[in-house]
Design a protein around this motif. Structure first.
Motif, PDB file in Angstrom:
ATOM      1  N   GLU A  37       0.898  -1.309  -0.082  1.00  0.00           N
ATOM      2  CA  GLU A  37       0.003   0.111  -0.070  1.00  0.00           C
ATOM      3  C   GLU A  37       0.976   1.393  -0.037  1.00  0.00           C
ATOM      4  OE1 GLU A  37      -4.277  -0.074   1.750  1.00  0.00           O
ATOM      5  OE2 GLU A  37      -3.013  -0.986   3.193  1.00  0.00           O
ATOM      6  N   ASP A  38       1.980   1.227   0.778  1.00  0.00           N
ATOM      7  CA  ASP A  38       2.867   2.373   0.793  1.00  0.00           C
ATOM      8  C   ASP A  38       3.430   2.611  -0.477  1.00  0.00           C
ATOM      9  OD1 ASP A  38       2.428   3.011   3.257  1.00  0.00           O
ATOM     10  OD2 ASP A  38       3.683   1.685   4.001  1.00  0.00           O
ATOM     11  N   GLN A  39       3.948   1.438  -1.371  1.00  0.00           N
ATOM     12  CA  GLN A  39       4.238   1.635  -2.612  1.00  0.00           C
ATOM     13  C   GLN A  39       3.321   2.217  -3.631  1.00  0.00           C
ATOM     14  OE1 GLN A  39       6.195  -2.245  -3.749  1.00  0.00           O
ATOM     15  NE2 GLN A  39       7.165  -2.430  -1.804  1.00  0.00           N
ATOM     16  N   LEU A  40       2.215   1.715  -3.731  1.00  0.00           N
ATOM     17  CA  LEU A  40       1.243   2.204  -4.181  1.00  0.00           C
ATOM     18  C   LEU A  40       0.916   3.638  -4.156  1.00  0.00           C
ATOM     19  CD1 LEU A  40      -1.540  -0.856  -4.364  1.00  0.00           C
ATOM     20  CD2 LEU A  40      -0.229  -0.026  -6.393  1.00  0.00           C
ATOM     21  N   ASP A  41       0.954   3.957  -2.873  1.00  0.00           N
ATOM     22  CA  ASP A  41       0.520   5.406  -2.508  1.00  0.00           C
ATOM     23  C   ASP A  41       1.624   6.440  -3.104  1.00  0.00           C
ATOM     24  OD1 ASP A  41      -0.497   7.798  -1.355  1.00  0.00           O
ATOM     25  OD2 ASP A  41       0.493   7.451   0.561  1.00  0.00           O
ATOM     26  N   PRO A  52      -8.810  19.191  -7.857  1.00  0.00           N
ATOM     27  CA  PRO A  52      -8.889  19.709  -6.841  1.00  0.00           C
ATOM     28  C   PRO A  52      -9.941  19.119  -5.812  1.00  0.00           C
ATOM     29  CG  PRO A  52      -9.205  21.057  -8.810  1.00  0.00           C
ATOM     30  CD  PRO A  52      -8.970  19.763  -9.347  1.00  0.00           C
ATOM     31  N   LYS A  53     -10.973  18.369  -6.376  1.00  0.00           N
ATOM     32  CA  LYS A  53     -11.729  17.565  -5.593  1.00  0.00           C
ATOM     33  C   LYS A  53     -10.861  16.507  -4.441  1.00  0.00           C
ATOM     34  CE  LYS A  53     -16.124  14.882  -5.524  1.00  0.00           C
ATOM     35  NZ  LYS A  53     -17.060  14.492  -6.516  1.00  0.00           N
ATOM     36  N   ASP A  54      -9.962  15.920  -5.134  1.00  0.00           N
ATOM     37  CA  ASP A  54      -8.984  14.870  -4.495  1.00  0.00           C
ATOM     38  C   ASP A  54      -8.401  15.647  -3.332  1.00  0.00           C
ATOM     39  OD1 ASP A  54      -9.794  12.893  -6.128  1.00  0.00           O
ATOM     40  OD2 ASP A  54      -7.958  13.248  -7.591  1.00  0.00           O
ATOM     41  N   LYS A  55      -7.963  16.813  -3.804  1.00  0.00           N
ATOM     42  CA  LYS A  55      -7.045  17.542  -2.768  1.00  0.00           C
ATOM     43  C   LYS A  55      -7.992  18.121  -1.440  1.00  0.00           C
ATOM     44  CE  LYS A  55      -3.749  19.611  -5.711  1.00  0.00           C
ATOM     45  NZ  LYS A  55      -3.038  20.988  -6.350  1.00  0.00           N
ATOM     46  N   MET A  74     -15.712   6.970   4.957  1.00  0.00           N
ATOM     47  CA  MET A  74     -15.624   5.715   4.673  1.00  0.00           C
ATOM     48  C   MET A  74     -16.587   5.224   3.595  1.00  0.00           C
ATOM     49  SD  MET A  74     -14.569   3.859   8.177  1.00  0.00           S
ATOM     50  CE  MET A  74     -14.291   2.242   7.783  1.00  0.00           C
ATOM     51  N   LYS A  75     -17.803   5.893   3.546  1.00  0.00           N
ATOM     52  CA  LYS A  75     -18.535   5.291   2.352  1.00  0.00           C
ATOM     53  C   LYS A  75     -18.435   6.110   1.245  1.00  0.00           C
ATOM     54  CE  LYS A  75     -22.084   5.366   6.227  1.00  0.00           C
ATOM     55  NZ  LYS A  75     -23.213   6.484   6.728  1.00  0.00           N
ATOM     56  N   LYS A  76     -17.572   7.026   0.706  1.00  0.00           N
ATOM     57  CA  LYS A  76     -17.291   7.742  -0.173  1.00  0.00           C
ATOM     58  C   LYS A  76     -16.385   7.160  -1.035  1.00  0.00           C
ATOM     59  CE  LYS A  76     -18.580  12.378   1.783  1.00  0.00           C
ATOM     60  NZ  LYS A  76     -19.677  12.451   1.102  1.00  0.00           N
ATOM     61  N   ALA A  77     -16.571   7.186  -2.493  1.00  0.00           N
ATOM     62  CA  ALA A  77     -15.438   6.933  -3.526  1.00  0.00           C
ATOM     63  C   ALA A  77     -14.376   7.944  -3.668  1.00  0.00           C
ATOM     64  CB  ALA A  77     -16.296   6.877  -4.891  1.00  0.00           C
ATOM     65  N   MET A  78     -13.253   7.457  -3.748  1.00  0.00           N
ATOM     66  CA  MET A  78     -11.972   8.335  -3.817  1.00  0.00           C
ATOM     67  C   MET A  78     -11.163   7.701  -4.503  1.00  0.00           C
ATOM     68  SD  MET A  78     -10.978   8.395   0.342  1.00  0.00           S
ATOM     69  CE  MET A  78     -12.708   8.898   1.135  1.00  0.00           C
ATOM     70  N   CYS A  79     -10.214   8.650  -4.888  1.00  0.00           N
ATOM     71  CA  CYS A  79      -8.793   8.195  -5.344  1.00  0.00           C
ATOM     72  C   CYS A  79      -8.031   7.315  -4.519  1.00  0.00           C
ATOM     73  CB  CYS A  79      -8.057   9.064  -6.104  1.00  0.00           C
ATOM     74  SG  CYS A  79      -7.350  10.263  -4.749  1.00  0.00           S
ATOM     75  N   GLY A  80      -7.319   6.373  -5.088  1.00  0.00           N
ATOM     76  CA  GLY A  80      -6.506   5.443  -4.565  1.00  0.00           C
ATOM     77  C   GLY A  80      -5.794   5.984  -3.223  1.00  0.00           C
ATOM     78  N   ARG A 107     -25.318  -2.382   9.687  1.00  0.00           N
ATOM     79  CA  ARG A 107     -26.290  -1.896   9.136  1.00  0.00           C
ATOM     80  C   ARG A 107     -25.874  -1.369   7.600  1.00  0.00           C
ATOM     81  NH1 ARG A 107     -28.431   2.743  12.805  1.00  0.00           N
ATOM     82  NH2 ARG A 107     -26.307   3.129  11.947  1.00  0.00           N
ATOM     83  N   ASN A 108     -24.699  -1.034   7.286  1.00  0.00           N
ATOM     84  CA  ASN A 108     -24.274  -0.368   6.309  1.00  0.00           C
ATOM     85  C   ASN A 108     -24.216  -1.301   5.101  1.00  0.00           C
ATOM     86  OD1 ASN A 108     -22.431   1.058   4.321  1.00  0.00           O
ATOM     87  ND2 ASN A 108     -22.885   2.779   5.682  1.00  0.00           N
ATOM     88  N   ARG A 109     -24.604  -1.042   3.920  1.00  0.00           N
ATOM     89  CA  ARG A 109     -24.485  -1.839   2.741  1.00  0.00           C
ATOM     90  C   ARG A 109     -23.860  -1.216   1.622  1.00  0.00           C
ATOM     91  NH1 ARG A 109     -29.511  -5.098   2.796  1.00  0.00           N
ATOM     92  NH2 ARG A 109     -30.642  -4.551   4.706  1.00  0.00           N
ATOM     93  N   GLN A 110     -23.202  -0.089   1.961  1.00  0.00           N
ATOM     94  CA  GLN A 110     -22.481   0.768   0.948  1.00  0.00           C
ATOM     95  C   GLN A 110     -21.211  -0.244   0.452  1.00  0.00           C
ATOM     96  OE1 GLN A 110     -19.653   2.997   0.258  1.00  0.00           O
ATOM     97  NE2 GLN A 110     -20.507   3.540  -1.516  1.00  0.00           N
ATOM     98  N   ASP A 111     -20.641  -0.293  -0.658  1.00  0.00           N
ATOM     99  CA  ASP A 111     -19.535  -1.058  -0.775  1.00  0.00           C
ATOM    100  C   ASP A 111     -18.287  -0.665  -0.382  1.00  0.00           C
ATOM    101  OD1 ASP A 111     -21.495  -2.674  -2.185  1.00  0.00           O
ATOM    102  OD2 ASP A 111     -20.518  -2.096  -4.421  1.00  0.00           O
ATOM    103  N   HIS A 112     -18.000   0.915  -0.727  1.00  0.00           N
ATOM    104  CA  HIS A 112     -16.836   1.310  -0.275  1.00  0.00           C
ATOM    105  C   HIS A 112     -16.410   1.011   1.403  1.00  0.00           C
ATOM    106  CE1 HIS A 112     -16.088   3.248  -4.311  1.00  0.00           C
ATOM    107  NE2 HIS A 112     -17.247   3.823  -4.110  1.00  0.00           N
ATOM    108  N   PHE A 113     -17.688   1.660   2.074  1.00  0.00           N
ATOM    109  CA  PHE A 113     -17.519   1.351   3.332  1.00  0.00           C
ATOM    110  C   PHE A 113     -17.184  -0.452   3.625  1.00  0.00           C
ATOM    111  CE2 PHE A 113     -19.421   0.292   7.607  1.00  0.00           C
ATOM    112  CZ  PHE A 113     -18.994   1.332   8.594  1.00  0.00           C
TER     113      PHE A 113
END
Length: 195
Positions: A37-41, A52-55, A74-80, A107-113
Motif C-alpha cells: 500500500e505504501d508503494q502504491l501510494d 481539486p476535488k481529490d485535494k 469511509m462511504k465515499k468513492a475516492m482516488c486510491g 447496518r451499512n450496505r455501501q460497497d466502499h464502506f
C-alpha cells in the motif's frame, strides 16, 4: 488444526474454485503483500496529479478526528491515495472509532464502506474475529458478510471452517451471479495455509 477439519477443508478447496479476481482477493492481496500500500501510494503520488476535488477530500481526511465524520468518509468513492490515507487514519483512531464502526457494520450496505471495514478488521491492533462471528447473523449486507469472512480466515481460528464452508455454499446457491462465495472460500484457504 484438528485432522478432521483439515480433511474437510482440503476436500472443500478441491471441489470449489477461486475466481481470478474479486474484491475479497484484492483486499487479501493488499493484506498479504507487506508494504504494497505504501508503494502504491508513492506511485500514485509520483504519477498522478490530484484534482481539486481529490485535494479537498484529502484535507477533509487529515483535518477531522471526529469518528462520525470519518465513518461518513469511509462511504465515499475516492482516488486510491486518498483511500489509503483514510484507511491509515481509521487505524490510527482504532480506540475511539471502534464503537461507532461496529454499530455501522451491522447496518451499512455501501460497497466502499464494506471494503474499508475489511481493511480495518485485517490490520487493527485488536483481533475482532470473535465479535464478527458472534454478530454475523445481525449483519444486513451480504457483501459485508462475505468480506468479513476474509477476516475470519486471516485472523480467526480453524473452528470457523465448517461455518465458512456453509457460507460459501449458501452464497453460491443464493447469489450465483455474484462473487460473494469468494470471501468464505479465501478464508478457508487462509486457515489451511496457516495450519
Amino acid at each position: 488444526m484438528k485432522p478432521y477439519l483439515k480433511t474437510i477443508a482440503k476436500c472443500f478447496l478441491n471441489t470449489f474454485h477461486e475466481n481470478e479476481i474479486s474484491a475479497a482477493k484484492i483486499e487479501l492481496f493488499l493484506y498479504e503483500e507487506e508494504g504494497i500500500e505504501d508503494q502504491l501510494d508513492k506511485l500514485l503520488t509520483e504519477h498522478f496529479c490530484p484534482s481539486p476535488k481529490d485535494k479537498e477530500m484529502l484535507a477533509a481526511i487529515e483535518q477531522t478526528d471526529e469518528p462520525e465524520q470519518i465513518l461518513i468518509l469511509m462511504k465515499k468513492a475516492m482516488c486510491g491515495d486518498n483511500r489509503m490515507a483514510l484507511r491509515k487514519k481509521v487505524l490510527s483512531m482504532e480506540e475511539t472509532i471502534t464503537p461507532y464502526l461496529l454499530e455501522k457494520v451491522l447496518r451499512n450496505r455501501q460497497d466502499h464502506f464494506v471494503e474499508n471495514c475489511l481493511h480495518f478488521f485485517l490490520f487493527a491492533k485488536k483481533d475482532y474475529t470473535e465479535w464478527i462471528y458472534e454478530h454475523y447473523s445481525e449483519i444486513r449486507s451480504e457483501y459485508m458478510k462475505s468480506m468479513l469472512c476474509v477476516a475470519l480466515g486471516v485472523r480467526g481460528k480453524a473452528e470457523y471452517i465448517p461455518f465458512l464452508i456453509s457460507e460459501c455454499k449458501r452464497f453460491l446457491a443464493e447469489y450465483p451471479d455474484e462473487s460473494f462465495d469468494q470471501g468464505p472460500y479465501l478464508a478457508v484457504k487462509e486457515l489451511v495455509n496457516r495450519s
